[in-house]
Design a protein around this motif. Structure first.
Motif: not given
Ligand code: PGA
Length: 255
Positions: A80-105
């Motif tokens: 619940t509340g999460e988004i998959a890479g395939e969904m990002l791709k589907d909406v037109g993304c070519t990149y994704v940020i991974v492990g931003h320090s705010e995500r880590r913190l």
């Protein structure tokens, strides 16, 4: 040392939890001209999920790329509340940020979840922008390079040379993010060079040379030029200043 001409500079705007759809369109309209005038560099924006489709439409006739700010490590399921890479791709993304320090913190992400998320991004056909960086405490304890090394080694463990050479790494000292306290170009270059050396070890000399290493942390219109002049700084991951169209346009137009 001179900067490698093989690495096309990448300027990425991380909008974080900002911008409604209408604000997103206004922001994109404000940077389109700057992005169009900058063919020797790549421009990417990472809006919040709710604005991705709107922004995808707004940039359809431009060379601006679209990125997700995060993704889940599974392709689908009861998360619940999460988004998959395939969904990002589907909406037109070519990149994704991974492990931003705010995500880590704030969301307990670790080098291990970063590794899983890189794998998920690659499965979905997205190019990961992998964030690493030390806290103030780690820097003051003289632990910057060991922390960076662990983040790189554990985060990229088990990926082959071909995968590593295709990544973008964002070095973002946590103490510089959103604080107005930018790392000096020399401080940033020192860590970028250490990251480059590690990447050469993991991906071979040519692979390590191919990876773009972005700097992030209070990048502004008035410090981008001196940062990007450094031999191992191949672009920027920009937070606050990417929400100001004029400032971001000037960052895109770095010289
Ligand atoms: P900042 O954020 O430019 O506002 O410091 C950078 C980031 O978090 O990616």
């Amino acid at each position: 040392m001179k900067k490698s001409a093989t690495r096309r500079p990448l300027i990425a705007g991380n909008w974080k939890m900002h911008a409604t759809r209408a604000e997103s369109v206004a922001l994109i309209d404000g940077i389109k001209a700057a992005a169009a005038g900058a063919r020797d560099r790549e421009v990417v924006v990472a809006p919040p999920y709710t604005a991705l489709e709107t922004v995808a439409r707004a940039i359809a006739d431009t060379a601006i790329g679209l990125a997700g700010q995060n993704l889940h490590w599974e392709s689908k399921g009861a998360f619940t509340g999460e988004i998959a890479g395939e969904m990002l791709k589907d909406v037109g993304c070519t990149y994704v940020i991974v492990g931003h320090s705010e995500r880590r913190l704030f969301f307990s992400e670790t080098n291990e979840t970063v590794r899983q998320k890189i794998a998920a991004a690659l499965r979905a056909g997205l190019k990961p922008i992998v964030c690493i960086g030390e806290t103030l405490r780690e820097r003051e304890g003289d632990n910057t390079l060991p922390v960076i090394e662990r983040q790189v080694r554990d985060g990229l463990a088990e990926f082959g040379r071909d995968v590593v050479r295709g990544l973008a790494i964002a070095y973002e000292p946590v103490w510089a993010i959103g604080t107005g306290q930018t790392a000096t170009p020399e401080q940033a270059q020192e860590v970028h060079a250490a990251i480059r050396a590690l990447l050469r070890e993991l991906a071979g000399d040519s692979g390590g040379e191919a990876v773009r290493i972005l700097y992030g942390g209070s990048v502004k219109a008035d410090n981008i030029d001196s940062l990007i002049a450094q031999p191992d700084i191949d672009g920027a991951l920009v937070g606050g200043a990417s929400l100001d169209a004029a400032a971001f346009a000037r960052i895109i137009a770095f010289r």
